[in-house]
Design an enzyme around this catalytic site. Structure first.
Site, PDB file in Angstrom:
ATOM      1  N   GLU A 155     101.569  52.702  32.535  1.00 38.34           N
ATOM      2  CA  GLU A 155     101.564  51.834  31.356  1.00 38.34           C
ATOM      3  C   GLU A 155     100.928  52.506  30.139  1.00 38.34           C
ATOM      4  O   GLU A 155     100.762  51.872  29.100  1.00 38.34           O
ATOM      5  CB  GLU A 155     100.841  50.515  31.675  1.00 38.34           C
ATOM      6  CG  GLU A 155     101.386  49.781  32.886  1.00 38.34           C
ATOM      7  CD  GLU A 155     102.812  49.278  32.746  1.00 38.34           C
ATOM      8  OE1 GLU A 155     103.471  49.548  31.717  1.00 38.34           O
ATOM      9  OE2 GLU A 155     103.291  48.608  33.670  1.00 38.34           O
TER      10      GLU A 155
ATOM     11  N   TYR B 147     105.750  41.922  35.378  1.00 39.16           N
ATOM     12  CA  TYR B 147     106.818  41.117  34.782  1.00 39.16           C
ATOM     13  C   TYR B 147     108.027  41.943  34.353  1.00 39.16           C
ATOM     14  O   TYR B 147     108.975  41.392  33.813  1.00 39.16           O
ATOM     15  CB  TYR B 147     106.273  40.336  33.575  1.00 39.16           C
ATOM     16  CG  TYR B 147     105.595  41.201  32.536  1.00 39.16           C
ATOM     17  CD1 TYR B 147     106.332  41.844  31.548  1.00 39.16           C
ATOM     18  CD2 TYR B 147     104.219  41.375  32.540  1.00 39.16           C
ATOM     19  CE1 TYR B 147     105.718  42.644  30.594  1.00 39.16           C
ATOM     20  CE2 TYR B 147     103.594  42.164  31.587  1.00 39.16           C
ATOM     21  CZ  TYR B 147     104.344  42.797  30.622  1.00 39.16           C
ATOM     22  OH  TYR B 147     103.730  43.585  29.683  1.00 39.16           O
ATOM     23  N   GLY B 148     108.013  43.238  34.613  1.00 37.47           N
ATOM     24  CA  GLY B 148     109.115  44.088  34.163  1.00 37.47           C
ATOM     25  C   GLY B 148     109.597  45.028  35.248  1.00 37.47           C
ATOM     26  O   GLY B 148     110.079  44.592  36.299  1.00 37.47           O
ATOM     27  N   THR B 149     109.460  46.326  35.009  1.00 33.44           N
ATOM     28  CA  THR B 149     110.030  47.335  35.908  1.00 33.44           C
ATOM     29  C   THR B 149     109.294  47.468  37.237  1.00 33.44           C
ATOM     30  O   THR B 149     109.752  48.182  38.117  1.00 33.44           O
ATOM     31  CB  THR B 149     110.078  48.715  35.223  1.00 33.44           C
ATOM     32  OG1 THR B 149     108.752  49.169  34.984  1.00 33.44           O
ATOM     33  CG2 THR B 149     110.878  48.659  33.922  1.00 33.44           C
ATOM     34  N   LEU B 150     108.174  46.765  37.416  1.00 35.23           N
ATOM     35  CA  LEU B 150     107.460  46.774  38.691  1.00 35.23           C
ATOM     36  C   LEU B 150     107.864  45.604  39.596  1.00 35.23           C
ATOM     37  O   LEU B 150     107.408  45.505  40.729  1.00 35.23           O
ATOM     38  CB  LEU B 150     105.942  46.735  38.460  1.00 35.23           C
ATOM     39  CG  LEU B 150     105.356  48.037  37.917  1.00 35.23           C
ATOM     40  CD1 LEU B 150     103.973  47.800  37.331  1.00 35.23           C
ATOM     41  CD2 LEU B 150     105.298  49.100  39.014  1.00 35.23           C
TER      42      LEU B 150
END
Length: 146
Positions: A85, A11-14
């Site tokens: 993470e 849901y973010g930088t990936l």
């Protein structure tokens, strides 16, 4: 006991177009499709977001992608994502916890049904801090935060 080979909800930088997508996922996935994590809120972090379970467990949704890894790349990818993470099982210093969650395929209300996936949620200490002092990302979509 090894972890089940579930897809990942990112849901973010990936997510595609974000900084870590090409570094970690390019060429290692079978499928990437829009998905939503119901019952969660999204908070802004220092260059990356945190998903946190919504206090009432309903209403809130986090937007992202459901990523299915190539079988031959799975074990290495799982280890690399755990490192990215800063997750280690049982470590009280974790920023995130890798949790098996139910996500919904599709980006809108007419989703294709639930799927079990690994999701990195804010660790309990981080989540408590975010709930009291964090900056909520309205709408739950990291890509629209600006």
């Amino acid at each position: 006991m090894s972890a089940p080979e579930l897809p990942f909800f990112v849901y973010g930088t990936l997510r595609p177009g974000e900084v870590n997508h090409d570094l970690f996922l390019r060429g290692r996935t079978l499928r990437e499709e829009p998905a939503r994590l119901p019952g969660a809120l999204l908070y802004d972090g220092p260059g990356y977001p945190y998903a946190v379970e919504a206090p009432d467990g309903t209403g809130a949704t986090v937007a992202g992608e459901l990523v299915t890894a190539r079988p031959e790349a799975y074990a290495r990818l799982l280890a690399e994502l755990d490192r990215l993470e800063e997750y280690a099982p049982g470590d009280p210093r974790n920023l995130y916890e890798r949790v098996e969650c139910e996500v919904l395929r599709g980006g809108g209300p007419a989703s294709e049904g639930p799927v079990r996936a690994w999701t990195y949620l804010a660790a309990p200490v981080v989540a408590a801090r975010l709930r009291t002092r964090g900056k909520l990302i309205e709408g739950g979509d990291w890509l629209t935060r600006r």
